[in-house]
Design an enzyme around this catalytic site. Structure first.
Site, PDB file in Angstrom:
ATOM      1  CB  SER A   1      -0.986  -0.032   1.329  1.00  0.00           C
ATOM      2  OG  SER A   1      -1.489   1.274   1.475  1.00  0.00           O
TER       3      SER A   1
ATOM      4  CE1 TYR B   1      -3.315  -2.959   5.186  1.00  0.00           C
ATOM      5  CE2 TYR B   1      -2.973  -0.936   4.723  1.00  0.00           C
ATOM      6  CZ  TYR B   1      -3.060  -1.771   4.259  1.00  0.00           C
ATOM      7  OH  TYR B   1      -3.222  -2.031   2.844  1.00  0.00           O
TER       8      TYR B   1
END
Length: 234
Positions: A140, A156
């Protein structure tokens, strides 16, 4: 057809972006092992994809599960040519640094980082032995140090930053072996993790991972982070 005799293993392949990656790879002529923690979920995904897909019970957070799944994959197909590390979790609530939820951090890292590392350890030696492999780590832009501008979703983010580092290290270690290692940012995509408000459909989210998973012979692209098939800064 990209590689009619090639086999791909996709972790977290039973839904969302992972399912679409499996579908696109199968449509492109690869045999696809659909990895999921639930064998039933993997089997259901295979029914939706077609005869090129095979179910595989696989929990990347368990070293035992990884070893058993990779052994079974070898028995089913003879070997794994493409590994897409798609399995991931996002467990952060509203907590932001400097505050820390150690349990969320441990659980997130065990899947998003260590899970991908376990898979690479189990699969990459076989790729090196035959002189061909493609490893795609689904990451990401939240993990990009250059683009990091907030502390939202800290566990995350850090897990994806670490996965990016693993991508770079693997690519460096495997240079010249025929095994290419890259990271793909699918963007904010409608899925169980991305939610229904995301602007991108699974087909768009799967495009860059599939492109990297099927880089042709002679393409030396390795050690990169890509979104929409274009480089992103680390």
């Amino acid at each position: 057809m990209w590689h009619g005799d090639r086999t791909a293993l996709v972790t977290g392949g039973a839904r969302g972006i992972g399912l679409e990656i499996c579908r696109q790879l199968a449509n492109g002529g690869l045999r696809v092992l659909v990895g999921a923690r639930s064998w039933e979920a993997a089997e259901e995904a295979c029914r939706a994809i077609g005869s090129a897909a095979l179910p595989l019970a696989l929990d990347v957070a368990s070293a035992k599960s990884v070893a058993e799944a990779v052994r079974e994959a070898g028995e089913l197909t003879g070997g794994i040519d493409v590994l897409v590390n798609n399995a991931g979790v996002s467990l952060d609530g509203d907590l932001r640094p400097p505050y820390l939820d150690e349990e969320i951090l441990r659980t997130t890292l065990d899947t998003n980082l260590t899970g991908a590392w376990r898979m690479a350890e189990a699969v990459v030696p076989g790729m090196v032995e035959v002189g061909y492999g493609r490893v795609v780590n689904v990451t990401s832009s939240y993990g990009s140090l250059a683009l990091m501008d907030s502390g939202r979703h800290p566990a995350y983010r850090i897990s994806k930053t670490a996965l990016n580092a693993l991508t770079r290290m693997l690519a460096a270690e495997l240079a010249g072996t025929g095994v290419l290692v890259n990271a793909a940012d699918p963007g904010w995509t409608r899925s169980g993790m991305g939610g229904p408000a995301a602007p991108r459909g699974p087909e768009e989210g799967a495009d860059t991972p599939v492109w990297l998973a099927t880089l042709p012979d002679g393409d030396g692209t390795t050690g990169g982070l890509f979104a929409e098939r274009k480089p992103l800064p680390w």
